[in-house]
Enzyme design. Structure first.
Site, PDB file in Angstrom:
ATOM      1  N   VAL A 144      -3.921 -26.077  28.488  1.00 28.23           N
ATOM      2  CA  VAL A 144      -3.026 -26.197  27.351  1.00 28.23           C
ATOM      3  C   VAL A 144      -2.030 -25.573  27.357  1.00 28.23           C
ATOM      4  O   VAL A 144      -0.916 -25.780  26.830  1.00 28.23           O
ATOM      5  CB  VAL A 144      -3.926 -26.129  25.893  1.00 28.23           C
ATOM      6  CG1 VAL A 144      -4.889 -27.098  25.903  1.00 28.23           C
ATOM      7  CG2 VAL A 144      -4.428 -24.617  26.032  1.00 28.23           C
ATOM      8  N   ASP A 145      -1.803 -24.533  28.096  1.00 32.56           N
ATOM      9  CA  ASP A 145      -0.799 -23.471  28.069  1.00 32.56           C
ATOM     10  C   ASP A 145       0.269 -24.135  29.107  1.00 32.56           C
ATOM     11  O   ASP A 145       1.364 -24.398  28.515  1.00 32.56           O
ATOM     12  CB  ASP A 145      -1.199 -22.240  28.902  1.00 32.56           C
ATOM     13  CG  ASP A 145      -0.264 -20.974  28.656  1.00 32.56           C
ATOM     14  OD1 ASP A 145       0.818 -21.100  27.699  1.00 32.56           O
ATOM     15  OD2 ASP A 145      -0.302 -19.923  29.060  1.00 32.56           O
TER      16      ASP A 145
END
Length: 657
Positions: A390-391
């Site tokens: 997700v980063d």
């Protein structure tokens, strides 16, 4: 008197013309480092355990000796030796037993005389620490494969783990992605217990203070405490009795499942999990299972490892993985910040390169917790479809959105929508986000003997959560319209430390976490007078170095951390502090001007910044990283943002990052 106040008398503001010149020089230098297809990929350096393991892997398998490559790796290993005689986990770091044992073993394997001064110093340091028996589990596993210690020195991890039901306290779905990809092929090795071919017959008995066969108590991690450590220790004793008598049918089935699991996720020439330890374990697993060298799986596994090598004129080392998506999306943000046409076009090419790498057709391991969620993320590496994070996804999306904000065609809208859907779905119950999995917070598992590294899990953290909050806010969500965003903001506010900072899981450390979170709070429109900002700003100003920069040592991850300890300034950490202060509305603060002056004064003749120190994190207290790109794009980003805010006479950053 704090550090920022101490340098007031000597500070001289830098002119607008000089600032423009610094930005132009840095931009030109950065643009010259791009690839023809639009992407950027800088070296990613870890500690010496990776190149040492690479050497030992080749000799384990009796691969033909590449004398020139080994000579260059030896040069690298010798250069990284610390003044304490051993090897650290990061530049100028303290002695680390496991890194030292592996580096010594690799150098001896390459051919260094054990009585050479550097080897004698290393051996003395290792023995003074208690000898190789004090190494961590992963090192002891390697030593067991070489026959240096008995398998009783390694915690029991039966391959029958593959048969455990999901409700069981230990299950693959309950540990991190890196834990799974390292462990599954290792289970086969721990079951089959092969022995290294080691044609040179090199051993390291001289590194033990007690003969390995006589060692009864092996070390555990400093985080492993009562009562869990005791409970799991007793379970390990029981398993040691049971393991040799496991039913043959269940064992064979478990090995088959481990092989199938690995093969399904093998990931071609990008490698299992796209990380070095998993790649090596998969290759050695195929070896012990008798898979022919001509088998495509085995060839791909071997090539994946070779692609991690960095070979220069004088020395060579092996990277833990590669970081093209991360480097490319952060570079795109930096170039967009400059506002120049040539930089914008390169950012557009970067986004064009990134777009087809979005994972839309593979439900990776994350789906175990979110089975009904459609995929839509980006991975960190060139290819790692089972493990997007997700980063990276949030940073890619914010770059694409910023690039096309005024573009009527909105070419990335569909990609952005899918990514947003995936990130919203990956939110954990507490409102935060982990990097690769949702709700991966089974903290008791870090007390099993195998987890002496304390990094078996991927729980939500402030830095990753901040990136997701920033993305959602930049895309137009508000805390009033989005429950997901509100819970994310609440999580961040709750995570603020007493001193005003935020913990940084993937970057060093509290400076990184504070920058990330201040950007997120600004993006959601939290008033700059809010106490969360003021406490964070006070902390950042208080820790500014006399030279105007900021620095934070990786020792800040220690369990008994009591607050910031002075460390040398670095370009990337200075940039993070500056970006954080500007996100909090403090562009006119004297500390910002001093930080900008520090970046300008340390810019090299080529337009970039020399940054030898490690400023990133693989696993706290265990594994650290030096992104060679961080000193190339983050300082430029900070300089350009400062110029832009001053030109606009504005105190509010308009973007999520």
């Amino acid at each position: 008197m704090n550090a920022a106040a101490r340098i007031d008398d000597n500070f001289t503001a830098v002119s607008t013309e000089a600032l423009d010149a610094s930005i132009l020089d840095a931009k030109r230098a950065l643009l010259s480092l791009g690839n023809d297809d639009g992407h950027f990929c800088f070296e990613l350096e870890a500690d010496t355990t990776i190149p040492a393991e690479y050497v030992l892997m080749r000799h384990y398998r009796a691969e033909p000796v590449d004398a020139e490559l080994e000579r260059k790796i030896a040069v690298y290993l010798r250069r990284c030796q610390g003044d304490h005689g051993g090897w650290p986990l990061y530049q100028d770091g303290p002695f680390h037993i496991s890194a030292s044992v592996k580096a010594y073993f690799a150098l001896k394997m390459i051919g260094d005389d054990i009585d050479a001064p550097h080897m004698a110093r290393a051996r003395a340091a290792i023995l003074a620490y208690g000898g190789a028996a004090k190494s961590n589990v992963f090192t002891r596993s390697l030593l067991a494969l070489y026959g240096e210690i008995p398998w009783t020195g390694v915690p029991v991890m039966p391959v029958e783990i593959m048969l455990l039901p999901k409700w069981f306290p230990f299950h693959l779905d309950k540990i991190s992605y890196w834990g799974r990809t390292v462990l599954v092929p290792l289970l086969v090795l721990m079951t089959k217990k092969p022995r290294a071919k080691n044609l040179k017959n090199i051993h390291i008995a001289e590194l033990f203070t007690t003969p390995p066969d006589e060692v009864k108590v092996w070390p555990k991690g400093e985080h492993q405490t009562w009562p869990w450590a005791h409970i799991f220790g007793e379970i390990d004793k029981l398993l040691r009795i049971i393991e040799p008598h496991m039913p043959k049918g269940a064992r064979a089935r478990s090995v088959e499942l481990a092989e199938a699991w690995t093969t399904e996720r093998l990931n071609g020439v990008d490698g299992l999990g796209a990380i070095f330890p998993s790649m090596v374990n998969s290759l050695l697993m195929y070896d012990v299972l008798g898979v022919p060298d001509a088998d495509a799986r085995k060839q791909a596994a071997r090539e994946a490892i070779e692609r991690l090598l960095v070979v220069n004129e004088a020395e060579a080392y092996c990277q833990p993985c590669v970081s093209p998506v991360w480097d490319t999306c952060l570079t795109a943000h930096t170039l967009l910040e400059t506002g120049d046409d040539d930089a914008r076009e390169t950012a557009r090419a970067a986004c064009e390169w990134l777009a087809p790498l979005q994972v839309l057709d593979v439900k990776g391991d994350w789906a175990a917790q979110r089975p009904d969620l459609r995929p839509g993320g980006w991975a960190f590496q060139y290819g790692n479809a089972y493990y997007p994070d997700v980063d990276d996804t949030a940073v890619v999306v914010t770059a694409m959105d910023r690039l096309t904000a005024n573009d009527a065609s909105r070419p990335y809208d569909e990609s952005i929508a899918r990514a947003k859907e995936w990130i919203v779905g990956m939110q954990s119950k507490n409102g935060g986000w982990g990097a690769f999995d949702a709700d991966n917070a089974y903290h008791y598992l870090n007390h099993i003997p195998f987890a002496d590294h304390g990094a078996l899990l991927d729980p939500p953290t402030a830095d990753v959560s901040a990136r997701c909050v920033s993305m959602l806010a930049q895309l137009g969500e508000t805390v009033d319209s989005s429950d997901c965003l509100k819970r994310g903001v609440d999580y961040l506010l709750k995570e603020q430390e007493r001193d005003g900072s935020w913990f940084g899981r993937w970057g060093a450390n509290y400076i990184y976490g504070t920058w990330s979170t201040l950007c997120a709070l600004n993006a959601v429109g939290l008033p700059h007078a809010h106490d969360a900002y003021r406490r964070a700003v006070a902390w950042l100003v208080a820790i500014q170095n006399p030279d105007g920069g900021w620095g934070e040592d990786l020792s800040s991850y220690k369990l008994d951390y009591k607050g910031y300890e002075t460390a040398p300034s670095t370009a990337s950490q200075t940039a993070w502090a500056l970006l954080g202060l500007m996100a909090s509305g403090d562009v006119d603060h004297p500390a910002v001007a001093r930080g900008i002056a520090y970046l300008q004064s340390t810019q090299n003749e080529g337009g970039l910044w020399n940054e030898a120190r490690f400023t990133a994190t693989g696993f706290p207290r265990v594994f650290y990283l030096r992104y060679h790109g961080y000193g190339k794009f983050f300082p430029l980003w900070a300089l350009a943002r400062y110029r832009n805010l001053r030109r606009a006479n504005s105190k509010r950053v308009q973007f999520g990052l």
